[in-house]
Design an enzyme around this catalytic site. Structure first.
Site, PDB file in Angstrom:
ATOM      1  N   GLU A 124       0.842  -1.206   0.000  1.00 56.11           N
ATOM      2  CA  GLU A 124       0.000   0.000   0.000  1.00 56.11           C
ATOM      3  C   GLU A 124       0.877   1.257   0.000  1.00 56.11           C
ATOM      4  O   GLU A 124       0.641   2.199  -0.761  1.00 56.11           O
ATOM      5  CB  GLU A 124      -0.891   0.005   1.253  1.00 56.11           C
ATOM      6  CG  GLU A 124      -1.645   1.309   1.435  1.00 56.11           C
ATOM      7  CD  GLU A 124      -2.072   1.535   2.876  1.00 56.11           C
ATOM      8  OE1 GLU A 124      -2.635   0.607   3.485  1.00 56.11           O
ATOM      9  OE2 GLU A 124      -1.843   2.649   3.389  1.00 56.11           O
ATOM     10  N   THR A 158      -2.485   3.153   6.213  1.00 54.23           N
ATOM     11  CA  THR A 158      -3.831   3.060   6.796  1.00 54.23           C
ATOM     12  C   THR A 158      -3.897   2.204   8.060  1.00 54.23           C
ATOM     13  O   THR A 158      -4.713   2.459   8.934  1.00 54.23           O
ATOM     14  CB  THR A 158      -4.824   2.476   5.771  1.00 54.23           C
ATOM     15  OG1 THR A 158      -4.314   1.232   5.311  1.00 54.23           O
ATOM     16  CG2 THR A 158      -5.039   3.407   4.604  1.00 54.23           C
ATOM     17  N   ASN A 220      -0.510  -9.140  11.855  1.00 58.78           N
ATOM     18  CA  ASN A 220      -1.649  -8.689  12.673  1.00 58.78           C
ATOM     19  C   ASN A 220      -2.271  -9.842  13.454  1.00 58.78           C
ATOM     20  O   ASN A 220      -2.810  -9.649  14.536  1.00 58.78           O
ATOM     21  CB  ASN A 220      -2.661  -7.899  11.836  1.00 58.78           C
ATOM     22  CG  ASN A 220      -3.531  -8.788  11.013  1.00 58.78           C
ATOM     23  OD1 ASN A 220      -4.434  -9.428  11.537  1.00 58.78           O
ATOM     24  ND2 ASN A 220      -3.262  -8.867   9.728  1.00 58.78           N
TER      25      ASN A 220
HETATM   26  S1  SF4 Z   1     -10.691  -1.429   5.071  1.00 58.78           S
HETATM   27 FE1  SF4 Z   1      -8.834  -0.666   6.061  1.00 58.78          FE
HETATM   28  S2  SF4 Z   1      -7.537  -2.467   6.420  1.00 58.78           S
HETATM   29 FE2  SF4 Z   1      -9.092  -3.030   4.914  1.00 58.78          FE
HETATM   30  S3  SF4 Z   1      -8.137  -2.696   2.929  1.00 58.78           S
HETATM   31 FE3  SF4 Z   1      -9.255  -0.812   3.458  1.00 58.78          FE
HETATM   32  S4  SF4 Z   1      -7.744   0.452   4.470  1.00 58.78           S
HETATM   33 FE4  SF4 Z   1      -6.908  -1.611   4.429  1.00 58.78          FE
END
Ligand code: SF4
Length: 287
Positions: A124, A158, A220
């Protein structure tokens, strides 16, 4: 024996959405090629392959097949190359990641240096960095930043921890205040990780033992194990239902189950079914 599931666990909505889009596209168009794995889970990838979603060979453009961009997103050069080579794109980039990419581009267009708080090798982050046209940097510590910053826009990977992001920003301000003339902060965090950890914590407090389901290489998932152990719960990490050991459940009244963000629902369902089966068939030793 009562089995209690964490109120938030498993695939986030961004990954669920991406899988749905890819499966639908493969059904309609035949085989599609995914630019990288959609989840860090070999079982999920094998199932997707059965349904017509194949992994791209490195960064190569597929010949004659549509290219799927995963929830992690990709840089503008991927879209451009696909356009030039007439390759159809199936874009499953998570909307939260798209927002991050747009902010990165907007800030660079306005003359800011973009600092991404995150792992520079994460897919990402690599994608978001690509939108900064070489005017961005990804770091996890202030000491990694270059000298002479003037106009700085800070965003985050994120899935970073909110407390660590806040700490990073406050240290940046304290330690580089003499050179920074303008600082923009854009909150690009997604709350999935912290919400799942909080749910695991609550679960660990109310059960006798916790089973965490997820890939051994999934960071995670391992973090969920730590969170449950921090709460004092006896905790076991498994990838598949077959790894469950009856002795873990001996004398337990309440068994909690949670799962990492790359664990599909069916893997959790298999674990629940296996526990029920073991209890019903008398496999679990009695006290
Ligand atoms: S919802 Fe959150 S964790 Fe899931 S792909 Fe999107 S940014 Fe990433």
């Amino acid at each position: 024996m009562e089995i209690i599931l964490a109120r938030d666990m498993g695939f986030c909505w961004g990954v669920r959405r991406a899988i749905e889009i890819m499966e639908r596209a493969a059904q309609e168009k035949g085989e599609i090629i995914s630019l990288g794995p959609i989840a860090h889970n070999p079982l999920v990838m094998a199932k997707l392959e059965e349904r017509g979603v194949r992994l791209a060979n490195g960064g190569e453009m597929p010949q004659g097949r549509p290219l799927a961009i995963t929830a992690h997103g990709a840089g503008p050069e991927v879209y451009q190359r696909a356009r030039e080579q007439g390759v159809e794109i199936i874009d499953t980039t998570c909307p939260i990641v798209t927002r991050s990419q747009r902010w990165a581009k907007r800030m660079v267009d306005q003359g800011f240096t973009v600092v991404i708080f995150g792992d520079a090798n994460h897919r990402e982050v690599r994608g978001v960095l690509a939108w900064t046209q070489g005017k961005g940097i990804a770091v996890t510590d202030i000491s990694e930043l270059p000298p002479h910053l003037s106009r700085v826009a800070v965003i985050s990977q994120t899935t970073q921890n909110p407390d660590k992001f806040a700490d990073f920003v406050s240290r940046l301000l304290k330690e580089r205040v003499d050179e920074i003339h303008e600082l923009r902060l854009v909150n690009t965090l997604c709350n999935v990780t912290s919400s799942q950890q909080e749910a695991a914590r609550e679960l660990a407090r109310e059960v006798d033992v916790v089973i965490v389901v997820g890939g051994r290489s999934s960071a995670n998932t391992r973090h969920l194990v730590e969170v449950c152990q921090e709460e004092g719960a006896e905790t076991y990490h498994i990838e598949r239902a077959e790894e469950l050991e009856p002795g873990w459940l001996q004398g337990r009244q309440r068994v909690g189950i949670t799962a990492g963000a790359s664990t599909p629902d069916w893997a959790v369902e298999e674990v629940v079914a296996r526990i029920r089966e073991m209890a019903a068939s008398g496999l679990i030793p009695q006290d």
